[in-house]
Design a protein around this motif. Structure first.
Motif, PDB file in Angstrom:
ATOM      1  N   MET A   1       0.811  -1.189   0.000  1.00 41.38           N
ATOM      2  CA  MET A   1       0.000   0.000   0.000  1.00 41.38           C
ATOM      3  C   MET A   1       0.859   1.260   0.000  1.00 41.38           C
ATOM      4  N   GLY A   2       2.030   1.177   0.625  1.00 40.95           N
ATOM      5  CA  GLY A   2       2.898   2.343   0.710  1.00 40.95           C
ATOM      6  C   GLY A   2       3.359   2.803  -0.664  1.00 40.95           C
ATOM      7  N   VAL A   3       3.625   1.838  -1.546  1.00 38.40           N
ATOM      8  CA  VAL A   3       4.087   2.163  -2.894  1.00 38.40           C
ATOM      9  C   VAL A   3       2.964   2.831  -3.677  1.00 38.40           C
ATOM     10  N   ILE A   4       1.767   2.328  -3.538  1.00 33.72           N
ATOM     11  CA  ILE A   4       0.620   2.894  -4.253  1.00 33.72           C
ATOM     12  C   ILE A   4       0.346   4.312  -3.769  1.00 33.72           C
ATOM     13  N   ASN A   5       0.421   4.518  -2.468  1.00 33.11           N
ATOM     14  CA  ASN A   5       0.213   5.867  -1.924  1.00 33.11           C
ATOM     15  C   ASN A   5       1.306   6.831  -2.393  1.00 33.11           C
ATOM     16  N   ALA A   6       2.549   6.335  -2.443  1.00 32.79           N
ATOM     17  CA  ALA A   6       3.661   7.167  -2.918  1.00 32.79           C
ATOM     18  C   ALA A   6       3.467   7.526  -4.384  1.00 32.79           C
ATOM     19  N   LEU A   7       3.052   6.539  -5.204  1.00 28.85           N
ATOM     20  CA  LEU A   7       2.784   6.809  -6.615  1.00 28.85           C
ATOM     21  C   LEU A   7       1.624   7.794  -6.771  1.00 28.85           C
ATOM     22  N   ASN A   8       0.605   7.626  -5.974  1.00 31.08           N
ATOM     23  CA  ASN A   8      -0.553   8.520  -6.022  1.00 31.08           C
ATOM     24  C   ASN A   8      -0.145   9.946  -5.644  1.00 31.08           C
ATOM     25  N   GLU A   9       0.663  10.070  -4.612  1.00 28.05           N
ATOM     26  CA  GLU A   9       1.116  11.384  -4.162  1.00 28.05           C
ATOM     27  C   GLU A   9       2.013  12.033  -5.224  1.00 28.05           C
ATOM     28  N   THR A  10       2.907  11.239  -5.818  1.00 31.10           N
ATOM     29  CA  THR A  10       3.795  11.756  -6.859  1.00 31.10           C
ATOM     30  C   THR A  10       3.003  12.200  -8.086  1.00 31.10           C
ATOM     31  N   SER A  11       2.004  11.411  -8.480  1.00 32.11           N
ATOM     32  CA  SER A  11       1.199  11.786  -9.647  1.00 32.11           C
ATOM     33  C   SER A  11       0.373  13.036  -9.355  1.00 32.11           C
TER      34      SER A  11
END
Length: 115
Positions: A1-11
């Motif tokens: 989940m951390g990776v998805i949240n990081a990708l979401n935040e970056t996008s």
């Protein structure tokens, strides 16, 4: 989940940056268009004022020159014909070099517009 949240935040950051860039670009082009319009209006205003006064001066100079020449040669009608012939000659020369005039105008305007 951390990776998805990081990708979401970056996008989201990338989207926000892109949105800011588009807004800044719009403002820049609005200012650039205003600058070009202001320069064009200023140029046309100066051209109308200076050109009008220059035209009036040319008319008075031509009439006074024709009168003077008429007194000099003793015939006002002949003097008017001579002045008219001189003006037509100058107009013909300007017509023959019109392409050079166009090129100079386009060159100067493109420098001003694309500056």
């Amino acid at each position: 989940m951390g990776v998805i949240n990081a990708l979401n935040e970056t996008s989201n950051k990338a989207f926000d940056s892109g949105e800011k860039y588009v807004k800044a670009s719009q403002e820049y082009y609005k200012l650039k268009a205003f600058q070009q319009l202001a320069r064009a209006f200023s140029f046309l205003s100066k051209l109308a004022i200076i050109g009008g006064l220059l035209f009036l001066g040319l008319i008075f100079l031509t009439v006074s020159g024709a009168i003077w020449l008429g007194q000099l040669i003793g015939s006002t009608a002949l003097a008017c014909l001579i002045v008219a012939a001189a003006l037509f000659t100058i107009t013909g020369i300007a017509y023959l070099i019109r392409q050079k005039i166009d090129k100079n105008i386009i060159r100067k305007m493109s420098q001003e517009f694309f500056d």
